[in-house]
Design an enzyme around this catalytic site. Structure first.
Site, PDB file in Angstrom:
ATOM      1  N   HIS A 269      -1.801  -7.787   8.132  1.00 37.52           N
ATOM      2  CA  HIS A 269      -2.182  -6.371   8.120  1.00 37.52           C
ATOM      3  C   HIS A 269      -3.635  -6.242   8.535  1.00 37.52           C
ATOM      4  CE1 HIS A 269      -2.331  -2.144   6.984  1.00 37.52           C
ATOM      5  NE2 HIS A 269      -3.518  -2.415   6.482  1.00 37.52           N
TER       6      HIS A 269
ATOM      7  N   LYS B  42       2.722  -1.296  -0.028  1.00 37.34           N
ATOM      8  CA  LYS B  42       3.674  -1.348   1.090  1.00 37.34           C
ATOM      9  C   LYS B  42       3.897  -2.791   1.550  1.00 37.34           C
ATOM     10  CE  LYS B  42       1.632   1.711   3.830  1.00 37.34           C
ATOM     11  NZ  LYS B  42       0.603   2.378   3.043  1.00 37.34           N
TER      12      LYS B  42
END
Length: 427
Positions: free
Chosen positions: A86, A191
């Site tokens: 990420h 998430k």
């Protein structure tokens, strides 16, 4: 049903710099998700958190409660180790595109659930939709099948993952509470942990073109997220990287795909290659392949084969011609010298004004629009040399784009001091 807590009591606790218990946080997130706690009450809570912070246990509990608000993917049935990455985002940050197929070329599964861009930072899905036929939406069966066969999947995340975060993020966006490390960290990590990956590498950026411009704040965010991942049983590391200058030479959608393919073909800008290889090494190490050589996989064609398979699996044609702008405007050097400054944020805003980004979620992006840089800090130039080329479908967009970058670059007599791209590694 009788509610276990009074939300006003919880707001007062945070307002007065107290700590919430695990039960209180679990109830708060659940009650907000189902609509019992009103937006104005959660707005007061987020502002109290913004002003007074949260303890480590509270941030962990908030993250876990947001994960529990929805489904959690399970990759235990896969025959491969899973790893994910990420990035906190930045100007020209197209690293996911070459990185996912590169890591997958070593037999590791990379479930990369990505998003669309809003404002000056481009979304990974927007970039890939420049490729004719490519589709972002996959069913769960398609997703798992592609992970098993190809290894790399870049697709849209379903609404079932951490729905509490989606609701809370929309509220933070309109209440001035976005720039809050406990809320940012829990949002990102809820998430990512819900995605079910066994390991995660974070690219946390600072500087002009980054969400978190201050290096100290970016470091705090990275450390917080690494702790959250570790506490949740996900092996997590972070690289702290400089985003003062745009990453690579392409800022946009189709042109960033083009640059990513250059990297996969063994070429491309040095900074994009450096960061792609560094992140791949971390991901492969966490996946149990400490001796893997991602740089070699870029050179020998394995990574490109993996890219082609990934694009085809999602309906795209990797051989198709990518969109190019019908109108261009090139800015040239007005004197001899060396480029000593090229600020990322103004160039990101300029690309957005050319049509490469969106002001509202429902706005379309223009895949051909963007900026191609011909120089970076340290490049020697002569008067009349091209510095950067703006591309758009409507020439009327050039004026405001040029206004964005006025004063954002300069030419000096001597080269600036070299700055490292990767500043630190946080484990």
């Amino acid at each position: 049903m009788v509610e276990r807590f009074d939300v006003v009591d919880l707001i007062r606790t945070k307002r007065d710099k107290g700590a919430l218990t695990t039960d209180q946080i679990d109830w708060l997130v659940d009650a907000y998700t189902r609509g019992y706690v009103a937006d104005e009450q959660m707005s007061a809570m987020t502002m109290a958190i913004f002003l007074n912070g949260m303890q480590r246990d509270e941030i962990r509990d908030l993250t876990l409660a947001m994960i529990a608000s929805g489904e959690r993917l399970d990759f235990s049935g896969l025959s491969k180790a899973t790893t994910d990455k990420h990035s906190t985002g930045g100007v020209g940050d197209k690293i996911t595109l070459p990185l996912a197929p590169l890591v997958a070329s070593f037999g590791v599964a990379v479930p990369q659930l990505s998003g669309r861009g809003l404002g000056h930072t481009g979304g990974t899905l927007d970039k890939l939709e420049s490729i004719p036929g490519w589709r972002a939406a996959l069913t769960n069966d398609e997703f798992m099948s592609q992970l098993d066969s190809v290894g790399a999947v870049i697709c849209a995340a379903g609404s079932g993952l951490a729905p509490a975060d989606g609701k809370l993020y929309a509220l933070r966006d309109i209440t001035g509470t976005v720039e809050c490390i406990p809320l940012i960290a829990s949002s990102i990590m809820s998430k990512k942990i819900a995605e079910g990956t066994a390991s995660l590498v974070l690219d946390v950026k600072f500087g002009s073109g980054a969400f978190m411009q201050d290096p100290a704040r970016a470091r705090e965010l990275a450390e917080t997220m690494v702790r959250l991942g570790t506490d949740a049983g996900v092996a997590t590391r972070a690289l702290l990287t400089d985003m003062d200058v745009p990453l690579g030479l392409a800022i946009g959608n189709a042109n960033e795909v083009r640059e990513s393919v250059e990297v996969l073909a063994g070429g491309g800008p040095a900074d994009v290659v450096e960061l792609t290889v560094a992140l791949a090494r971390e991901m492969l190490d966490l996946a149990g392949l400490p001796d893997a050589d991602p740089a070699q996989a870029l050179k020998d064609g394995r990574a490109m084969d993996s890219w082609n398979a990934m694009i085809r699996a999602q309906g795209g044609d990797p051989e198709a011609t990518l969109p190019t702008p019908s109108e261009t405007h090139t800015v040239v050097a007005d004197r001899d010298g060396v480029i000593d400054r090229l600020e990322a944020l103004p160039f990101g805003i300029a690309a957005w004004r050319l049509g490469a980004g969106r002001a509202r979620k429902q706005d379309p992006v223009i895949h051909s629009a963007g900026i191609d840089l011909h120089v970076k800090p340290g490049t020697a130039v002569k008067a009349g040399d091209p510095l950067f080329t703006l591309g758009a479908e409507d020439p009327a967009r050039f004026e405001r784009a040029l206004e964005s970058i006025e004063g954002a670059w300069s030419i000096a007599d001597t080269a600036p001091a070299a700055r490292p791209l990767i500043v630190d590694r946080i484990v």
